[in-house]
Design a protein around this motif. Structure first.
Motif, PDB file in Angstrom:
ATOM      1  N   ASP A 180       0.799  -1.172   0.003  1.00 55.39           N
ATOM      2  CA  ASP A 180      -0.130  -0.051   0.020  1.00 55.39           C
ATOM      3  C   ASP A 180       0.945   1.308   0.157  1.00 55.39           C
ATOM      4  O   ASP A 180       1.393   1.515   1.134  1.00 55.39           O
ATOM      5  N   PRO A 181       1.004   2.072  -1.184  1.00 61.45           N
ATOM      6  CA  PRO A 181       1.657   3.263  -1.141  1.00 61.45           C
ATOM      7  C   PRO A 181       1.238   4.314   0.152  1.00 61.45           C
ATOM      8  O   PRO A 181       2.309   5.042   0.104  1.00 61.45           O
ATOM      9  N   ARG A 182       0.097   4.088   0.456  1.00 59.32           N
ATOM     10  CA  ARG A 182      -0.276   5.080   1.484  1.00 59.32           C
ATOM     11  C   ARG A 182       0.581   4.901   2.789  1.00 59.32           C
ATOM     12  O   ARG A 182       0.704   5.954   3.528  1.00 59.32           O
ATOM     13  N   LYS A 183       1.039   3.757   2.913  1.00 59.26           N
ATOM     14  CA  LYS A 183       1.848   3.467   3.980  1.00 59.26           C
ATOM     15  C   LYS A 183       3.435   3.997   3.871  1.00 59.26           C
ATOM     16  O   LYS A 183       3.929   4.305   4.791  1.00 59.26           O
ATOM     17  N   SER A 184       3.812   4.048   2.751  1.00 63.71           N
ATOM     18  CA  SER A 184       5.193   4.199   2.447  1.00 63.71           C
ATOM     19  C   SER A 184       5.494   5.708   1.814  1.00 63.71           C
ATOM     20  O   SER A 184       6.481   6.182   2.138  1.00 63.71           O
ATOM     21  N   LEU A 185       4.626   6.332   1.302  1.00 63.74           N
ATOM     22  CA  LEU A 185       4.782   7.797   0.662  1.00 63.74           C
ATOM     23  C   LEU A 185       4.334   8.770   1.958  1.00 63.74           C
ATOM     24  O   LEU A 185       3.293   8.755   2.445  1.00 63.74           O
ATOM     25  N   HIS A 186       5.327   9.600   2.253  1.00 62.67           N
ATOM     26  CA  HIS A 186       5.321  10.436   3.140  1.00 62.67           C
ATOM     27  C   HIS A 186       5.147  12.148   2.685  1.00 62.67           C
ATOM     28  O   HIS A 186       5.795  12.254   1.665  1.00 62.67           O
ATOM     29  N   GLN A 192      -2.717   7.836  -1.915  1.00 59.84           N
ATOM     30  CA  GLN A 192      -3.965   7.563  -2.302  1.00 59.84           C
ATOM     31  C   GLN A 192      -3.854   7.619  -3.833  1.00 59.84           C
ATOM     32  O   GLN A 192      -4.550   6.634  -4.556  1.00 59.84           O
ATOM     33  N   ALA A 193      -3.539   8.778  -4.575  1.00 63.11           N
ATOM     34  CA  ALA A 193      -3.201   8.611  -5.924  1.00 63.11           C
ATOM     35  C   ALA A 193      -2.419   7.416  -6.634  1.00 63.11           C
ATOM     36  O   ALA A 193      -2.767   6.921  -7.596  1.00 63.11           O
ATOM     37  N   ALA A 194      -1.281   7.213  -5.955  1.00 58.71           N
ATOM     38  CA  ALA A 194      -0.452   6.064  -6.412  1.00 58.71           C
ATOM     39  C   ALA A 194      -1.207   4.733  -6.101  1.00 58.71           C
ATOM     40  O   ALA A 194      -0.955   3.957  -6.828  1.00 58.71           O
ATOM     41  N   LEU A 195      -1.749   4.549  -5.048  1.00 57.22           N
ATOM     42  CA  LEU A 195      -2.766   3.353  -4.807  1.00 57.22           C
ATOM     43  C   LEU A 195      -3.738   3.194  -6.005  1.00 57.22           C
ATOM     44  O   LEU A 195      -3.910   2.007  -6.481  1.00 57.22           O
ATOM     45  N   ASP A 196      -4.400   4.243  -6.423  1.00 52.01           N
ATOM     46  CA  ASP A 196      -5.143   4.050  -7.903  1.00 52.01           C
ATOM     47  C   ASP A 196      -4.491   3.572  -8.906  1.00 52.01           C
ATOM     48  O   ASP A 196      -4.914   2.724  -9.654  1.00 52.01           O
ATOM     49  N   VAL A 197      -3.179   4.120  -9.089  1.00 48.09           N
ATOM     50  CA  VAL A 197      -2.447   3.616 -10.412  1.00 48.09           C
ATOM     51  C   VAL A 197      -2.128   2.319 -10.060  1.00 48.09           C
ATOM     52  O   VAL A 197      -2.130   1.191 -11.004  1.00 48.09           O
ATOM     53  N   HIS A 198      -1.692   1.698  -8.930  1.00 47.57           N
ATOM     54  CA  HIS A 198      -1.040   0.541  -8.473  1.00 47.57           C
ATOM     55  C   HIS A 198      -2.234  -0.472  -8.797  1.00 47.57           C
ATOM     56  O   HIS A 198      -1.868  -1.654  -9.096  1.00 47.57           O
TER      57      HIS A 198
END
Length: 446
Positions: free
Chosen positions: A50-56, A400-406
């Motif tokens: 989940d990119p939401r956990k790693s992107l700050h 969240q944006a990165a998660l959408d793409v993922h």
């Protein structure tokens, strides 16, 4: 008011001449991954990371400006698959790239940090330029392509993508575009298309240039009028530009999509030959180790039904492992499979008999050189190719944006606002915009 606030206000007030007199901020907000978290997803399948956990979103120091470089106040940026890969630390942690770059020179050492400011797209305004920069000045409205090269050796001087020190900015370098300020080499800069908003102008850069080289350039497939072009993911961030280039260049796109909604987007772009791979139920792999050639044959038959009996002259490949066997099979005798990515897996398998006995070619294509990027951006500026922006997030919501793409839960490109406080700002040429507004908005609200 903060230094960044003053810069933002000057840009919003169209007082671009004042930018040169304003102080460069000592720090700015940037979207980062952290080196000490590179192992956080160990043991998980890619789809579960989940990119939401790693992107700050961190406050980071503004880097030193070197010769031939520019600092840009970033109004907007966008999400690419390389940001997804960075966020889930696949196929390797990008800190390995930064460490390697840091060993190159004292100047490149700046990039080797315990955090990585990510992002390979931007639109914005030049804040400062380094020694030796003559074509750009503070106040210029710009977009940036993502090719970072040193050009100290001979290999890159026919094609800068072949430079031995070629890197992708914001992925293999630090100080990327998902931030309020970015550091770029001056030869990454191009004029912002003046009929687009900040977020629209930020979205094409990486994928538009990649599609141009892969499909149009002599360094790629060298597409000509009348070519049948099979395009995987034809409504996605990359494929949507390939579809436009095929139509704009007199070719015949066969668009492969995964839903009726994505098929409708391709029709809005002007494509007529469309395969919904989910509706058709294609399963190119029997299991994790074995592909199903009968499915390749069924797929090839479907293409010929649509084209009146013709196989693709060009296959526009980027999914990789899942589709590559089918792509090699489907291309016509003497045809070309051109690949620029492997979003479904890097280890490809295909039946080589279909390649060698039918004189097909596989071409590797990676981003684009400055000339190709400039030409691709020029087509955007003239309204001949349009951005494919579907949704825009705030900088704080980049995860969240990165998660959408993922999770492939997006259409076209997903944008991110940085210093732009809202969507819809930055348009200078309203007449040209009005002429192309349907094309500009083709991916909105889908």
């Amino acid at each position: 008011m903060s230094q960044l606030g003053e810069i933002q206000q000057a840009i919003l007030n169209d007082d671009l001449g004042a930018v040169a007199s304003l102080d460069v901020p000592e720090s700015y907000r940037g979207v980062t991954v952290h080196k000490d978290e590179a192992g956080m997803f160990e043991g998980l399948e890619s789809r579960d990371k989940d990119p939401r956990k790693s992107l700050h979103v961190d406050d980071v120091p503004t880097p030193e400006l070197g010769p031939g470089e520019a600092l840009v106040a970033v109004m907007a940026s966008a999400i690419n698959y390389n940001t997804v890969w960075t966020s889930i630390f696949e196929p390797v942690s990008t800190f390995k790239f930064l460490e390697r770059y840091g060993r190159l020179s004292p100047l490149s050492k700046r990039h080797d940090l315990p955090y990585h400011v990510v992002g390979s797209d931007l639109s914005g305004v030049v804040l400062r330029t380094g020694v030796g920069v003559h074509n750009w000045k503070p106040g210029d409205e710009v977009v940036a392509h993502c090719l970072n090269v040193e050009l100290e050796g001979p290999d890159g001087h026919n094609d800068t993508m072949l430079d031995t020190e070629q890197r992708i900015w914001g992925f293999e370098t630090n100080f990327g575009g998902l931030a309020e300020v970015a550091l770029v080499k001056a030869n990454q800069l191009m004029p912002k298309p003046d009929h687009l908003t900040w977020e629209e102008a930020a979205s094409p850069g990486l994928v538009n240039s990649t599609a141009y080289r892969q499909l149009v350039s002599r360094n790629g497939a060298d597409m000509k009028q009348g070519d049948v072009v099979l395009i995987w993911g034809a409504s996605g961030g990359l494929g949507s530009y390939a579809t436009q280039y095929a139509l704009n260049g007199g070719a015949i796109p066969v668009c492969v999509v995964s839903s009726p909604e994505k098929a409708e987007i391709c029709r809005k772009l002007g494509a007529e030959l469309i395969i919904d791979r989910n509706a058709e139920g294609y399963k190119f792999w029997k299991d994790d180790d074995n592909q199903d050639p009968k499915e390749w044959q069924r797929f090839g038959k479907k293409i010929r039904e649509l084209t009146g009996g013709e196989d693709p002259d060009i296959v526009f490949e980027h999914p990789g492992r899942e589709t590559f066997g089918a792509s090699v099979y489907a291309a016509r005798k003497g045809g070309t499979i051109v690949t620029c990515a492997s979003t479904s897996g890097f280890m490809h398998q295909y039946d080589n008999r279909y390649l060698w006995m039918n004189l097909k070619r596989i071409i590797g294509s990676h981003f684009a050189n400055y000339r190709e990027s400039w030409e691709a951006n020029r087509l955007i500026s003239k309204g001949l190719i349009h951005p494919t922006l579907s949704k825009t997030y705030a900088l704080e919501d980049t995860g969240q944006a990165a998660l959408d793409v993922h999770r492939n839960a997006h259409q076209g490109k997903v944008g991110v606002l940085a210093l732009a406080p809202e969507e819809g700002l930055g348009v200078r040429n309203h007449e040209l915009r009005a002429k192309h507004i349907d094309g500009i908005n083709a991916f909105r609200n889908v």
